[in-house]
Enzyme design. Structure first.
Site, short mmCIF file in Angstrom:
data_model
loop_
_atom_site.label_atom_id
_atom_site.label_comp_id
_atom_site.label_asym_id
_atom_site.label_seq_id
_atom_site.Cartn_x
_atom_site.Cartn_y
_atom_site.Cartn_z
NE ARG A 115 44.51 42.01 37.31
CZ ARG A 115 45.50 41.89 38.20
NH1 ARG A 115 45.71 42.96 38.79
NH2 ARG A 115 45.82 40.85 38.46
CG ASP B 228 42.60 39.93 39.84
OD1 ASP B 228 41.48 39.72 39.04
OD2 ASP B 228 43.24 38.94 40.03
CB CYS C 97 46.72 40.15 34.87
SG CYS C 97 45.71 39.09 33.62
#
Length: 148
Positions: A14, A123, A8
């Site tokens: 994440r 996100d 990420c």
């Protein structure tokens, strides 16, 4: 040994969540010796930082141990080290192209493309919604594990 690297932007929300979730799922199935799982960032912004407090809180809430991890940036030389390089959103895909160039071995995939509902994992750094991120990460990791 199946080697999976989650990606990420900053490697604190994440990708670290996905690393922890897949590690937990693999452990529950007693397949620990068949997988190597890690995570990394496309950026340098969070290097050295631990997982985001929202990620830690969500994983604790659902009873998944948080892997010991400090954010790091993926390096070009790592491409050959991994069987699957799994990113979260279109911005991560651009970052991976910048770092790796092309994906000559076809090992770069988006996490939710492993499921029957392809798309980006939002996100939570921006959304604040770690519940939605967890649902997507769990769905993606579960589907990936079933297919591997």
């Amino acid at each position: 040994m199946i080697k999976v690297l989650f990606i990420c932007h900053g490697n604190i929300c994440r990708s670290t969540m996905a690393e922890s979730v897949l590690t937990h799922l693999v452990h529950q199935l007693h397949l620990d010796n068949q997988f190597e799982i890690d995570s990394a960032a496309t950026s340098r912004e969070e290097i050295g930082n631990p997982p985001h407090h929202g990620t830690v809180a969500k994983l604790r809430e659902v009873g998944i141990p948080v892997v010991a991890h400090r954010a790091r940036q993926v390096r070009r030389a790592e491409y050959g080290d991994w069987d699957h390089i799994v990113y979260m959103d279109a911005e991560n895909a651009r970052g991976l192209r910048r770092i790796f160039g092309d994906d000559s071995d076809g090992k770069i995939t988006r996490l939710l493309d492993w499921t029957d509902r392809p798309g980006d994992v939002a996100d939570p750094w921006y959304t604040g919604n770690f519940d939605a991120t967890y649902r997507d990460v769990l769905a993606g990791c579960t589907a990936m594990l079933e297919q591997l």
